[in-house]
Design a protein around this motif. Sequence first.
Motif, PDB file in Angstrom:
ATOM      1  N   UNK A 183      36.524  39.034  38.661  1.00  0.00           N
ATOM      2  CA  UNK A 183      35.346  39.328  37.848  1.00  0.00           C
ATOM      3  C   UNK A 183      35.381  40.688  37.189  1.00  0.00           C
ATOM      4  N   UNK A 184      36.472  41.439  37.402  1.00  0.00           N
ATOM      5  CA  UNK A 184      36.537  42.795  36.853  1.00  0.00           C
ATOM      6  C   UNK A 184      36.927  42.796  35.379  1.00  0.00           C
ATOM      7  N   UNK A 185      36.183  43.547  34.599  1.00  0.00           N
ATOM      8  CA  UNK A 185      36.599  43.959  33.266  1.00  0.00           C
ATOM      9  C   UNK A 185      35.954  45.321  33.044  1.00  0.00           C
ATOM     10  N   UNK A 186      36.419  46.033  32.049  1.00  0.00           N
ATOM     11  CA  UNK A 186      35.972  47.416  31.854  1.00  0.00           C
ATOM     12  C   UNK A 186      34.465  47.522  31.673  1.00  0.00           C
ATOM     13  N   UNK A 187      33.860  46.527  31.025  1.00  0.00           N
ATOM     14  CA  UNK A 187      32.422  46.585  30.770  1.00  0.00           C
ATOM     15  C   UNK A 187      31.597  46.599  32.045  1.00  0.00           C
ATOM     16  N   UNK A 188      32.114  46.009  33.119  1.00  0.00           N
ATOM     17  CA  UNK A 188      31.332  45.931  34.359  1.00  0.00           C
ATOM     18  C   UNK A 188      31.105  47.301  34.990  1.00  0.00           C
ATOM     19  N   UNK A 189      31.931  48.297  34.646  1.00  0.00           N
ATOM     20  CA  UNK A 189      31.779  49.622  35.257  1.00  0.00           C
ATOM     21  C   UNK A 189      31.291  50.672  34.255  1.00  0.00           C
ATOM     22  N   UNK A 190      30.929  50.232  33.060  1.00  0.00           N
ATOM     23  CA  UNK A 190      30.400  51.157  32.056  1.00  0.00           C
ATOM     24  C   UNK A 190      28.905  50.905  31.892  1.00  0.00           C
ATOM     25  N   UNK A 191      28.111  51.785  32.462  1.00  0.00           N
ATOM     26  CA  UNK A 191      26.662  51.602  32.432  1.00  0.00           C
ATOM     27  C   UNK A 191      25.998  52.400  31.331  1.00  0.00           C
ATOM     28  N   UNK A 192      24.721  52.127  31.137  1.00  0.00           N
ATOM     29  CA  UNK A 192      23.937  52.871  30.147  1.00  0.00           C
ATOM     30  C   UNK A 192      22.582  53.279  30.748  1.00  0.00           C
ATOM     31  N   UNK A 223      36.697  44.055  45.795  1.00  0.00           N
ATOM     32  CA  UNK A 223      35.391  43.957  45.160  1.00  0.00           C
ATOM     33  C   UNK A 223      34.337  44.018  46.250  1.00  0.00           C
ATOM     34  N   UNK A 224      33.499  45.057  46.199  1.00  0.00           N
ATOM     35  CA  UNK A 224      32.443  45.196  47.173  1.00  0.00           C
ATOM     36  C   UNK A 224      31.108  44.715  46.622  1.00  0.00           C
ATOM     37  N   UNK A 225      30.082  44.799  47.461  1.00  0.00           N
ATOM     38  CA  UNK A 225      28.754  44.355  47.038  1.00  0.00           C
ATOM     39  C   UNK A 225      28.218  45.210  45.900  1.00  0.00           C
ATOM     40  N   UNK A 226      28.570  46.509  45.902  1.00  0.00           N
ATOM     41  CA  UNK A 226      28.053  47.423  44.892  1.00  0.00           C
ATOM     42  C   UNK A 226      29.109  47.930  43.923  1.00  0.00           C
ATOM     43  N   UNK A 227      30.378  47.803  44.258  1.00  0.00           N
ATOM     44  CA  UNK A 227      31.392  48.468  43.443  1.00  0.00           C
ATOM     45  C   UNK A 227      32.729  47.742  43.460  1.00  0.00           C
ATOM     46  N   UNK A 228      33.567  48.126  42.491  1.00  0.00           N
ATOM     47  CA  UNK A 228      34.976  47.756  42.516  1.00  0.00           C
ATOM     48  C   UNK A 228      35.729  48.943  43.108  1.00  0.00           C
ATOM     49  N   UNK A 229      36.663  48.656  44.020  1.00  0.00           N
ATOM     50  CA  UNK A 229      37.352  49.711  44.753  1.00  0.00           C
ATOM     51  C   UNK A 229      38.822  49.769  44.331  1.00  0.00           C
ATOM     52  N   UNK A 230      39.282  50.991  44.044  1.00  0.00           N
ATOM     53  CA  UNK A 230      40.676  51.227  43.657  1.00  0.00           C
ATOM     54  C   UNK A 230      41.276  52.253  44.620  1.00  0.00           C
ATOM     55  N   UNK A 231      42.522  52.023  45.038  1.00  0.00           N
ATOM     56  CA  UNK A 231      43.198  52.908  45.981  1.00  0.00           C
ATOM     57  C   UNK A 231      44.209  53.780  45.252  1.00  0.00           C
ATOM     58  N   UNK A 232      44.284  55.041  45.657  1.00  0.00           N
ATOM     59  CA  UNK A 232      45.209  55.980  45.027  1.00  0.00           C
ATOM     60  C   UNK A 232      46.652  55.607  45.337  1.00  0.00           C
ATOM     61  N   UNK A 233      47.545  55.975  44.439  1.00  0.00           N
ATOM     62  CA  UNK A 233      48.966  55.660  44.613  1.00  0.00           C
ATOM     63  C   UNK A 233      49.530  56.288  45.876  1.00  0.00           C
ATOM     64  N   UNK A 234      48.999  57.454  46.286  1.00  0.00           N
ATOM     65  CA  UNK A 234      49.515  58.100  47.493  1.00  0.00           C
ATOM     66  C   UNK A 234      48.912  57.527  48.777  1.00  0.00           C
ATOM     67  N   UNK A 235      47.923  56.612  48.650  1.00  0.00           N
ATOM     68  CA  UNK A 235      47.345  55.945  49.806  1.00  0.00           C
ATOM     69  C   UNK A 235      46.296  56.727  50.555  1.00  0.00           C
TER      70      UNK A 235
END
Length: 250
Positions: free
Chosen positions: A28-37, A66-78
């Motif tokens: 369900x992720x696309x850039x618009x989902x994390x760009x608010x107004x 994908x969490x209840x409130x956010x999309x989560x991304x992990x850093x390359x270094x872990x």
Amino acid sequence: MKLFLAASILLTLALIQLDHHFLKQNDGFCLRTILGQTPHEAKWESMPLSDALRETLSQPFYYLAKGHQSYVFASADGHYVVKCYRFPSHLRLFPWLSHPISFSSQKRQDIKTYNEEKLNLSFSSYKLACEHLREETGTEWIHLNRTAALQTKIHLIDQTGNHYHVPLDALAIVIQKRFVMLFDALNTMRASNDREQMRELITSLIATITHLWNQGIIDKDPVLAKNYGWDGTHVVYVDIGRFATREPGE
């Protein structure tokens, strides 16, 4: 003319189906989902971005969950995760793209009210975590208002391999240290029959929950399996989206 109109309708329907297919493949992720107004509010102001965190954010971040409130991304270094708030359609940029034909029904109004209350509860919780529970949550920084001064982009990579270089100024995000989930840590200890460390983990869990209570804060979603982690010596809170101040008498 009729043939052209029919072809245009069929093409539009095909593109919509294709879009839905790729969204499903991408959680369900696309850039618009994390760009608010959402409007700027003083209560959501955050601390300045340090040079050390700016350096941390210069690495790629890979889609994790994908969490209840956010999309989560992990850093390359872990070592870190970035949680990008998932805005409901009516609070995104260009909301009409999700609902080109919108009716002011009571149901629609109720949905909007619920989403706005959820955002306020989530943002309040992030502030509590950042200002009062930094050690207990590993929260490094939050950014909730749209701004213009950061002039820094974050490199996000979704689970289908698409790359995005998104201005931090445009995002509502939380930066946290990354932890081993509580039950994963317990399973590792059980597999190695490390009973002493298992006792330490259980003792730390009780101490962490008690400490939160003594600070006058409660977690409204205290599910062990998905909300707690282990940093090697202490139990910590992984999910920071449901904290609230405790009312007198609770």
